[in-house]
Design an enzyme around this catalytic site. Structure first.
Site, short mmCIF file in Angstrom:
data_model
loop_
_atom_site.label_atom_id
_atom_site.label_comp_id
_atom_site.label_asym_id
_atom_site.label_seq_id
_atom_site.Cartn_x
_atom_site.Cartn_y
_atom_site.Cartn_z
CG HIS A 113 -0.33 0.01 2.53
ND1 HIS A 113 -0.10 -1.14 3.25
CD2 HIS A 113 0.14 1.02 3.30
CE1 HIS A 113 0.48 -0.85 4.40
NE2 HIS A 113 0.64 0.46 4.46
CG HIS A 122 0.69 4.28 4.53
ND1 HIS A 122 -0.05 3.55 5.43
CD2 HIS A 122 -0.08 5.35 4.19
CE1 HIS A 122 -1.22 4.15 5.63
NE2 HIS A 122 -1.26 5.24 4.89
CG ASP A 170 5.55 1.94 6.41
OD1 ASP A 170 4.74 2.40 5.58
OD2 ASP A 170 5.20 1.34 7.43
CG HIS A 171 4.61 -0.68 3.12
ND1 HIS A 171 5.25 -1.66 3.85
CD2 HIS A 171 3.64 -0.18 3.93
CE1 HIS A 171 4.68 -1.77 5.04
NE2 HIS A 171 3.70 -0.88 5.12
CG HIS A 200 -3.59 0.50 6.13
ND1 HIS A 200 -3.50 0.68 7.49
CD2 HIS A 200 -2.36 0.78 5.64
CE1 HIS A 200 -2.26 1.05 7.80
NE2 HIS A 200 -1.55 1.12 6.70
CE1 TYR A 228 -4.92 5.95 8.86
CE2 TYR A 228 -6.22 4.19 7.89
CZ TYR A 228 -5.08 4.96 7.91
OH TYR A 228 -4.11 4.72 6.98
CG HIS A 273 4.68 -3.67 8.86
ND1 HIS A 273 5.73 -2.82 9.08
CD2 HIS A 273 3.69 -2.92 8.33
CE1 HIS A 273 5.38 -1.59 8.71
NE2 HIS A 273 4.15 -1.62 8.25
ZN LIG Z 1 0.57 1.54 6.27
#
Ligand SMILES: [Zn+2]
Length: 565
Positions: free
Chosen positions: A91, A93, A95-96, A166, A198, A232
């Site tokens: 997705h 974000h 960190d990915h 998400h 959220y 993760h």
């Molecule tokens: Zn995320």
């Protein structure tokens, strides 16, 4: 240089902002997960390498500074980063996907993104819900994917499941791999997490957020999973499983129960948070299309109860809708595989001297499993050319041909499971005909012999349990590997409706519910679905009774994987 310093600041800001990412970007040993799947990510930011003879696929790039770790990990495993053809994502974000631009530069690969997340990747973080200030290196997107779109390379096909909430384009990736000859379904969960802050109710930036999460959990529960992975490492307890990699014989990443537990835990967290915010989501009523082998109809019923396809000959015993769309059917004297245009592409006729055919199943090796009842009860594997690859004598403990056996199935270990009605036993046979295990169905707790618990199905579940429909005894029982009853359902659970009337065929759905064909019914309910809590969640009240069934879709979505029936 200025940009790199600036980026580092933005990246650390991102780390501080996104919960669960305040750690986890140090090196981690790259390792093999299964035949075509490798872990090449950092401590907690998962990156997966899927290898094929025609190039490779990477899922997730991590932060920009994760990319050199990924490069080194790919090389350590003996692969070339320049052989990577596709970069995918869990997705959008930071960190990915913040490393996507660098990873694309390094590999020359195409970047494929689920619709809903492509804008954020193209604009380097701009347009995110909640994390509005984050920026990273923008990355061109070569292809925008739709839900269930397939990505194929070198004979390996990954399916992109839109599991949004998400992020609007959050993606769960699935594909088929194997380990030591055993076929395995891989699931990489995109993210089921409702992050702090959220807004699930009245969200003007992302109005569909709550219904997207609800649809995500329905999808995740429908996916067959052997190997449980995620965006993760902590989703699937990577450090503990990696540690077991060295010390145990079995593959620690095979964890269907861990997957089911994790999805259930995260769904509860979502529903608790939704309730806390005062919101609700409406669930669609269950609709199925399904195959019927029954006394008045052999064919496919649609989700609205309509006849979608008719084989043209009733009174079939068993059958499967195959992945290629053909339908494999056992009648009493003949097995036929039909195209939807009713062209016969495989045929087997009952041998001289035996009375009838029982079951049929197409096996992974291409052979067809068939049982013959009569003077010489036996289980056969027939090759596509019609030759007998296996001829296994059965021990039904009766000369009553019709009552010798019903839905026999092959097990992943190469043995066969056969229910023997009048023996009150399910027996596991080796291909040589040796009985290696038996389950008794006349246990005192099930009512003993007087209950007439004739086993009709013997369905080996992914957790090693066996699901048995007891026709005449009017119950469905799940046995553990020792033959102990761990779950049962019968008319006592529905004193008013009494839906069990000679339960014959059955199926365990990926969501854990059980579908039961009430062959002998004189009432309206011909086929019904019960959940673990023994509530009826679906019923078919159309004209046709069913001897065996196969649920094909739920609310428009296909049942994935090998049907457990
Ligand atoms: Zn995320």
């Amino acid at each position: 240089m200025t940009f790199r310093v600036l980026f580092a600041c933005v990246a650390s800001l991102a780390i501080a902002l996104i919960p669960g990412t305040s750690r986890g970007d140090g090196p981690f040993p790259p390792h093999k997960i299964a035949d075509n799947a490798y872990y090449v990510g950092s401590q907690d930011l998962a990156t997966y390498l899927v290898t094929t003879p025609e190039g490779h696929i990477l899922i997730n790039s991590g932060f920009e500074e994760t990319v050199p770790l990924i490069r080194d990990a790919v090389q350590t495993l003996g692969f070339k980063p320049t052989d990577v053809k596709f970069i995918l994502a869990s997705h959008a974000h930071s960190d990915h996907v913040a490393g996507h631009a660098r990873l694309k530069e390094l590999t020359g690969a195409q970047v494929l993104v689920m619709e809903g997340d492509e804008g954020v990747i193209r604009k380097g973080g701009e347009g995110q819900y909640l994390y509005t200030d984050q920026r990273w290196l923008p990355c061109p997107v070569d292809r925008v994917l739709k839900d269930r779109e397939k990505v194929t390379l070198g004979g390996v096909t990954l399916t992109a499941h839109r599991t949004a909430g998400h992020t609007p384009g959050c993606t769960t990736w699935t594909w088929r791999t194997s380990d030591r000859g055993r076929p395995l379904d891989v699931v990489v969960i995109g993210s089921p997490n409702v992050n702090p802050g959220y807004q699930l109710v009245g969200n003007t930036v992302y109005p569909a957020i709550a219904s997207d999460y609800a649809a995500t959990f329905r999808r995740l529960k429908s996916l067959p999973c052997d190997i449980f992975l995620g965006a993760h490492g902590d989703y699937y307890k990577l450090p503990a499983k990696h540690a077991r990699l060295k010390s145990v014989d079995e593959n620690p990443f095979i964890d269907p129960q861990g997957y089911a537990d994790y999805v259930a835990f995260k769904e509860k967290a979502f529903r608790d948070e939704l309730a806390r915010q005062g919101g609700t989501v409406s669930e669609p009523a269950v609709r199925h299309s399904f195959f019927i082998a029954g006394p008045t109809f052999t064919g496919i019923i649609g989700e609205e109860g309509e006849e979608l396809w008719n084989a043209g000959q009733p009174a079939a015993r068993d059958g499967y809708v195959l992945p290629n769309g053909n339908v494999l059917i056992a009648w009493g004297d003949e097995v036929r595989e039909l195209t939807r245009e009713k062209e016969v592409v495989f045929r087997y006729r009952k041998s001289e001297g035996n009375a009838e055919l029982g079951t049929v199943q197409r096996l992974a090796n291409g052979n067809t499993l068939i049982t013959e009842l009569g003077a010489r009860p036996r289980l056969l594997e027939v090759t596509p050319k019609g030759e007998l690859a296996v001829d296994c004598p059965l021990l039904p403990e009766t000369d009553n041909a019709h009552m010798q056996t019903r839905m026999a199935r092959r097990l992943p270990n190469g043995n066969y499971l056969a229910p023997h009605l009048l023996a009150f036993k399910v027996k596991e046979y080796t291909p040589q005909g040796k009985v290696v295990q038996e389950f008794a169905t006349d246990l005192p707790e099930l009512g003993g012999r007087p209950a007439e618990n004739w086993p009709f199905t013997a369905i080996r579940l992914k957790n090693g349990h066996t699901l048995v429909n007891l026709t005449h005894g009017n119950k469905t029982v799940e046995f553990d590997p020792q033959g102990k009853v761990v779950w049962k359902v019968g008319n006592d659970d529905f004193p008013e409706v009494k839906p069990f009337a000679d339960p014959c065929g059955g199926q365990r759905l990926p969501n854990g519910n059980t579908v039961i064909a009430s062959y002998g019914t004189q009432g309206p309910i011909k086929v019904f679905e019960v959940n673990r809590e023994k509530q009826i969640v679906w019923k078919y009240t159309g004209p046709h009774r069913a001897h065996e069934i196969q649920v094909l879709t739920t609310n428009g979505e296909p049942i994935e994987g090998e049907p457990l029936k």
